[in-house]
Design an enzyme around this catalytic site. Structure first.
Site, PDB file in Angstrom:
ATOM      1  N   ARG A 205      -4.214 -10.216   3.737  1.00 22.05           N
ATOM      2  CA  ARG A 205      -4.408 -10.213   2.278  1.00 22.05           C
ATOM      3  C   ARG A 205      -3.122  -9.676   1.648  1.00 22.05           C
ATOM      4  O   ARG A 205      -2.790  -8.500   1.818  1.00 22.05           O
ATOM      5  CB  ARG A 205      -5.611  -9.326   1.943  1.00 22.05           C
ATOM      6  CG  ARG A 205      -5.938  -9.257   0.464  1.00 22.05           C
ATOM      7  CD  ARG A 205      -7.120  -8.324   0.200  1.00 22.05           C
ATOM      8  NE  ARG A 205      -7.471  -8.320  -1.206  1.00 22.05           N
ATOM      9  CZ  ARG A 205      -6.884  -7.558  -2.129  1.00 22.05           C
ATOM     10  NH1 ARG A 205      -5.905  -6.732  -1.788  1.00 22.05           N
ATOM     11  NH2 ARG A 205      -7.268  -7.609  -3.396  1.00 22.05           N
TER      12      ARG A 205
ATOM     13  N   LYS B 206       0.832  -1.217   0.000  1.00 22.58           N
ATOM     14  CA  LYS B 206       0.000   0.000   0.000  1.00 22.58           C
ATOM     15  C   LYS B 206       0.863   1.262   0.000  1.00 22.58           C
ATOM     16  O   LYS B 206       2.005   1.266   0.474  1.00 22.58           O
ATOM     17  CB  LYS B 206      -0.926  -0.004   1.217  1.00 22.58           C
ATOM     18  CG  LYS B 206      -2.030  -1.084   1.126  1.00 22.58           C
ATOM     19  CD  LYS B 206      -3.340  -0.546   0.611  1.00 22.58           C
ATOM     20  CE  LYS B 206      -4.308  -1.625   0.149  1.00 22.58           C
ATOM     21  NZ  LYS B 206      -5.252  -2.052   1.150  1.00 22.58           N
TER      22      LYS B 206
HETATM   23  N1  HH2 Z   1      -7.209  -3.616  -0.915  1.00 19.09           N
HETATM   24  C1  HH2 Z   1      -7.293  -3.675  -2.242  1.00 19.09           C
HETATM   25  C2  HH2 Z   1      -8.323  -4.404  -2.871  1.00 19.09           C
HETATM   26  N2  HH2 Z   1      -9.199  -5.105  -2.148  1.00 19.09           N
HETATM   27  N3  HH2 Z   1      -9.994  -5.832  -0.054  1.00 19.09           N
HETATM   28  C3  HH2 Z   1      -9.917  -5.819   1.285  1.00 19.09           C
HETATM   29  N4  HH2 Z   1     -10.766  -6.550   2.011  1.00 19.09           N
HETATM   30  N5  HH2 Z   1      -8.949  -5.093   1.936  1.00 19.09           N
HETATM   31  C4  HH2 Z   1      -8.043  -4.343   1.270  1.00 19.09           C
HETATM   32  O1  HH2 Z   1      -7.198  -3.666   1.918  1.00 19.09           O
HETATM   33  C5  HH2 Z   1      -8.110  -4.328  -0.152  1.00 19.09           C
HETATM   34  C6  HH2 Z   1      -9.125  -5.111  -0.788  1.00 19.09           C
HETATM   35  C7  HH2 Z   1      -6.270  -2.972  -3.068  1.00 19.09           C
HETATM   36  O2  HH2 Z   1      -5.225  -3.878  -3.438  1.00 19.09           O
HETATM   37  P1  HH2 Z   1      -5.104  -4.617  -4.861  1.00 19.09           P
HETATM   38  O3  HH2 Z   1      -6.220  -5.592  -5.043  1.00 19.09           O
HETATM   39  O4  HH2 Z   1      -3.748  -5.180  -5.009  1.00 19.09           O
HETATM   40  O5  HH2 Z   1      -5.216  -3.446  -5.893  1.00 19.09           O
HETATM   41  P2  HH2 Z   1      -6.347  -3.022  -6.907  1.00 19.09           P
HETATM   42  O6  HH2 Z   1      -7.568  -2.668  -6.125  1.00 19.09           O
HETATM   43  O7  HH2 Z   1      -5.743  -1.848  -7.629  1.00 19.09           O
HETATM   44  O8  HH2 Z   1      -6.633  -4.187  -7.808  1.00 19.09           O
END
Ligand code: HH2
Length: 293
Positions: free
Chosen positions: A271, A236
């Protein structure tokens, strides 16, 4: 009880189980949720796993590395990401979910769309991970209609495009706790058993660096809500800010430090993008902290 009621130690125990579809997950050992983003534009790995075959290879690789849960997402939540139409999100995630379900581990799907939730639950997915915490009444209805699916409710004020303008709190931990408590209460009123619900403080979603750090320091207070805590700190931007501006792909060490801090502060599910490194770090952490299994 909410976080500012100075809960006693017995109120802060980690719940023992999380009911997730086919699996009743024990929460006494931290669980590692491996991220599989089937998107062109996720903030740290967009485009890497968007082909179905490659995404399924990624799922298998993450399981070999020790992932306990797979989290499949078809729409980026980063600020400024374009909205993905329902049929496109279905096209991205459904074949991967079908393949992942056959791998014999809990499969979570990161989505806010009720149509996608229904389709993936019908395909055998075990968990709905909604950064919008089922605020769409139809999403709530879909999850309530399923007998046993797990659900993760994340705290995010507003939408990804507006959330940082809403990062205003008197006491971020108390306010996040109150909001998460209200969300869980709404689900229970809709007939969703408490043991199906995990809560996520939403690091990086509508919070400044100071808010994120305070929330992580005080995260244990959220256990008073009586649900397992799932956290997403991996790569993050707060970690970039704390390490002199490292880009997302170079935040591995910072992500491990954050993951261990989160476990120390009561998180049950991590996660993460970097499963192997997280599993290794947890093995060492567990060995030197014999009182926590
Ligand atoms: N963060 C992201 C996406 N989904 N879900 C939960 N429960 N908690 C989180 O902190 C969270 C989440 C962001 O990360 P990522 O999926 O790698 O990125 P993107 O949303 O750009 O696909």
């Amino acid at each position: 009880m909410v976080a500012n009621d100075s809960p006693g130690a017995s109120d802060l125990a980690t719940p023992r189980h999380w009911q997730t579809g086919r699996f009743r997950l024990g929460m006494s050992r931290p669980q590692v949720m491996g991220i599989v983003n089937v998107t062109p534009d996720s903030f740290s790995d967009g485009g890497l796993w968007r082909d179905t075959g490659v995404a399924l290879q990624r799922c298998e690789a993450l399981l070999k590395q020790g992932a306990d849960i797979l989290d499949i997402g078809g729409e980026s939540t980063r600020p400024g990401a374009p909205a993905v139409p329902v049929d496109e999100e279905m096209r991205r995630v459904l074949p991967v979910v079908r393949g992942a379900v056959s791998l014999g581990v809990p499969v979570s799907v990161d989505t806010s769309k009720p149509e996608v939730m229904r389709a993936v639950l019908d395909a055998g997915a075990d968990i709905v991970n909604d950064v919008r915490a089922l605020r769409d009444p139809q999403a709530l209805a879909v999850v309530a209609a399923h007998a046993s699916a797990g659900v993760c409710l994340m705290h995010m004020p507003g939408e990804p495009a507006t959330m940082q303008s809403l990062a205003i709190y008197d006491d971020v931990t108390r306010e996040v706790a109150q909001a998460l408590g209200a969300m869980a209460g709404r689900l229970r009123s809709a007939g969703i058993a408490a043991e199906r619900i995990a809560l996520d403080p939403g690091y990086g979603f509508g919070k400044t660096l100071e808010h994120n750090c305070q929330l992580l320091r005080e995260q244990r207070q959220l256990l008073a809500l009586g649900h397992p805590l799932l956290v997403g700190l991996s790569r993050k931007s707060m970690l970039g800010a704390l390490t002199g501006g490292r880009p997302a792909t170079e935040r591995g060490a910072a992500s491990i430090a954050a993951a261990l801090a989160a476990v120390e502060a009561g998180a049950s599910v991590l996660r993460v993008h970097d499963v192997q490194a997280t599993v290794d770090a947890l093995a060492v952490w567990r060995a030197v902290r014999p009182t926590v299994s």
